[in-house]
Design a protein around this motif. Structure first.
Motif, PDB file in Angstrom:
ATOM      1  N   LEU A  74       0.827  -1.136  -0.039  1.00  0.00           N
ATOM      2  CA  LEU A  74       0.148   0.014   0.045  1.00  0.00           C
ATOM      3  C   LEU A  74       0.866   1.170  -0.108  1.00  0.00           C
ATOM      4  CD1 LEU A  74      -2.870  -0.947   2.484  1.00  0.00           C
ATOM      5  CD2 LEU A  74      -3.247  -0.734   0.210  1.00  0.00           C
ATOM      6  N   VAL A  75       1.811   1.242   0.850  1.00  0.00           N
ATOM      7  CA  VAL A  75       2.588   2.599   0.661  1.00  0.00           C
ATOM      8  C   VAL A  75       3.519   2.636  -0.610  1.00  0.00           C
ATOM      9  CG1 VAL A  75       4.982   3.452   1.977  1.00  0.00           C
ATOM     10  CG2 VAL A  75       3.110   2.452   3.317  1.00  0.00           C
ATOM     11  N   HIS A  76       3.850   1.565  -1.208  1.00  0.00           N
ATOM     12  CA  HIS A  76       4.632   1.769  -2.234  1.00  0.00           C
ATOM     13  C   HIS A  76       3.654   2.174  -3.583  1.00  0.00           C
ATOM     14  CE1 HIS A  76       8.315  -1.297  -1.635  1.00  0.00           C
ATOM     15  NE2 HIS A  76       8.384  -0.047  -1.017  1.00  0.00           N
ATOM     16  N   GLU A  77       2.507   1.479  -3.455  1.00  0.00           N
ATOM     17  CA  GLU A  77       1.286   2.035  -4.422  1.00  0.00           C
ATOM     18  C   GLU A  77       1.168   3.654  -4.143  1.00  0.00           C
ATOM     19  OE1 GLU A  77      -2.845   0.846  -6.114  1.00  0.00           O
ATOM     20  OE2 GLU A  77      -1.775  -0.456  -4.734  1.00  0.00           O
ATOM     21  N   ALA A  78       0.874   4.046  -3.007  1.00  0.00           N
ATOM     22  CA  ALA A  78       0.434   5.498  -2.659  1.00  0.00           C
ATOM     23  C   ALA A  78       1.791   6.419  -3.195  1.00  0.00           C
ATOM     24  CB  ALA A  78       0.469   5.681  -1.247  1.00  0.00           C
ATOM     25  N   VAL A  81       1.656   6.787  -6.637  1.00  0.00           N
ATOM     26  CA  VAL A  81       0.535   7.984  -7.151  1.00  0.00           C
ATOM     27  C   VAL A  81       1.038   9.292  -6.950  1.00  0.00           C
ATOM     28  CG1 VAL A  81      -1.798   8.798  -6.699  1.00  0.00           C
ATOM     29  CG2 VAL A  81      -1.376   6.174  -6.625  1.00  0.00           C
ATOM     30  N   LEU A  82       1.953   9.460  -5.949  1.00  0.00           N
ATOM     31  CA  LEU A  82       2.067  10.838  -5.698  1.00  0.00           C
ATOM     32  C   LEU A  82       3.645  11.455  -6.197  1.00  0.00           C
ATOM     33  CD1 LEU A  82       0.867  10.806  -1.876  1.00  0.00           C
ATOM     34  CD2 LEU A  82      -0.254  11.804  -4.069  1.00  0.00           C
ATOM     35  N   ARG A  83       3.971  10.440  -7.080  1.00  0.00           N
ATOM     36  CA  ARG A  83       5.336  11.006  -7.798  1.00  0.00           C
ATOM     37  C   ARG A  83       5.293  11.037  -9.408  1.00  0.00           C
ATOM     38  NH1 ARG A  83       7.289   5.536  -7.034  1.00  0.00           N
ATOM     39  NH2 ARG A  83       8.446   6.336  -5.155  1.00  0.00           N
ATOM     40  N   PRO A  84       5.974  11.812 -10.051  1.00  0.00           N
ATOM     41  CA  PRO A  84       5.691  12.108 -11.492  1.00  0.00           C
ATOM     42  C   PRO A  84       5.790  10.767 -12.205  1.00  0.00           C
ATOM     43  CG  PRO A  84       7.381  13.663 -10.662  1.00  0.00           C
ATOM     44  CD  PRO A  84       7.044  12.698  -9.561  1.00  0.00           C
ATOM     45  N   VAL A  85       5.132  10.856 -13.175  1.00  0.00           N
ATOM     46  CA  VAL A  85       5.081   9.513 -14.128  1.00  0.00           C
ATOM     47  C   VAL A  85       6.622   9.353 -14.488  1.00  0.00           C
ATOM     48  CG1 VAL A  85       4.137   8.704 -16.261  1.00  0.00           C
ATOM     49  CG2 VAL A  85       2.566   9.988 -14.860  1.00  0.00           C
ATOM     50  N   GLU A  86       6.954   8.057 -14.679  1.00  0.00           N
ATOM     51  CA  GLU A  86       8.160   7.715 -14.812  1.00  0.00           C
ATOM     52  C   GLU A  86       8.110   7.860 -16.575  1.00  0.00           C
ATOM     53  OE1 GLU A  86       8.958   3.735 -13.651  1.00  0.00           O
ATOM     54  OE2 GLU A  86       8.797   4.360 -11.592  1.00  0.00           O
ATOM     55  N   LYS A  87       9.140   7.746 -17.249  1.00  0.00           N
ATOM     56  CA  LYS A  87       9.515   7.627 -18.556  1.00  0.00           C
ATOM     57  C   LYS A  87       8.555   6.824 -19.234  1.00  0.00           C
ATOM     58  CE  LYS A  87      12.775   7.301 -22.394  1.00  0.00           C
ATOM     59  NZ  LYS A  87      14.082   6.950 -22.571  1.00  0.00           N
ATOM     60  N   LEU A  88       7.787   7.387 -20.304  1.00  0.00           N
ATOM     61  CA  LEU A  88       6.751   6.406 -21.306  1.00  0.00           C
ATOM     62  C   LEU A  88       7.176   5.320 -21.994  1.00  0.00           C
ATOM     63  CD1 LEU A  88       3.794   6.640 -22.061  1.00  0.00           C
ATOM     64  CD2 LEU A  88       4.577   8.182 -23.724  1.00  0.00           C
TER      65      LEU A  88
END
Length: 300
Positions: A74-78, A81-88
């Motif tokens: 759960l912590v990893h998933e949160a 969610v709260l960090r910028p999207v990684e390289k496409l």
């Protein structure tokens, strides 16, 4: 029922990993007393002691062992969610984009865009939609991802845009038409019968405004709502169609095209999208591809 304090998940994760109130407090920059209070809150929330003393250290209860991996996930998933999207990752991207444009754009730029997208993102699908009227509703509603248009009025604040290319109008007639030989003057051009393009059915437009200073006017006998229809009529009749040069390059194959004998009107084709998609990496990538295709393929 009071909502749980989700910040406690991070505290619990560190406590279960360290197995020590002191070390957990050091990682979280909390004093020993603040960390002890946090553990007390966790015990009340879960109804379990979680960590109990065994000699000089603490050991997890069965409930704590059960929660350890779940809390970690759960912590990893949160955090994700709260960090910028990684390289496409274009190679694995699975997405369908809807592009709305007037006729001629797909015929001119669609093949190159489809090939460009398929070469780098084979899981991406493009859906081309015909634009029948100018409105931003489909962009706002998410029915359309991108749209090409000539911007006449300033778009609303939630619709963003960038210019793709500038086009100018030329004349088009069938092969063998009398305008196909000799110099074309404003008088010769005006003396012919014309098909006019207007999505709103108006009897005149930019071309007529540009022609007016010459003292001549077009004899408009047919009005259609798209350039494709105008070119089709010019191909099959003696009508003269006046259409954007780059936009209709593929539609005009096999026809005689000529520069207008007066200053030709120019229009700028722009790309539009809704602000909610502006930061989306996949959408940004597609906008760049559309721009590149138009930039490198906007000549006859």
């Amino acid at each position: 029922m009071a909502r749980p304090d989700l910040n406690l998940l991070v505290t619990l994760d560190v406590l279960l990993e360290e197995g020590s109130v002191t070390r957990a407090g050091e990682r979280l920059a909390l004093s020993p007393s603040a960390m002890s209070r946090a553990l007390a809150r966790l015990r009340r929330a879960t109804g379990d002691p979680l960590l109990v003393r065994a000699g000089r250290g603490l050991v997890p209860t069965p409930r704590a062992v059960e929660l350890r991996e779940r809390v970690r996930g759960l912590v990893h998933e949160a955090e994700a969610v709260l960090r910028p999207v990684e390289k496409l990752d274009l190679a694995t991207l699975q997405r369908t984009f809807a592009l709305r444009s007037s006729d001629g754009f797909v015929e001119r730029f669609g093949p190159a865009l489809v090939a460009d997208v398929a070469a780098t993102a084979p899981g991406v699908r493009l859906q081309f939609l015909q634009k029948t009227k100018k409105d931003t509703g489909p962009l706002r509603e998410g029915v359309v991802d991108l749209e090409t248009s000539v911007i006449e009025d300033t778009p609303p604040p939630d619709v963003l845009s960038k210019p793709l290319f500038t086009d100018h109008f030329i004349g088009v007639v069938r092969d063998g038409h009398r305008l196909g030989t000799g110099a074309i003057s404003a008088e010769r051009y005006s003396a012919e019968r014309h098909v006019h393009v207007s999505r709103r059915g108006l009897p005149a437009g930019l071309v007529d405004e540009a022609l007016q200073p010459t003292g001549h006017h077009r004899d408009i006998v047919t009005v259609v709502d798209g350039f494709g229809a105008a070119v089709a009529l010019a191909r099959a009749t003696d009508l003269v169609a006046t259409v954007p040069r780059r936009h209709t390059a593929n539609l005009r194959q096999g026809l005689f095209s000529f520069e207008l004998p007066f200053p030709a009107p120019e229009v700028t084709i722009s790309l539009l999208w809704h602000v909610r998609l502006d930061a989306d990496p996949a959408h940004r990538w597609l906008r760049d591809r559309v721009s590149a295709v138009c930039r490198f393929g906007n000549e006859d």
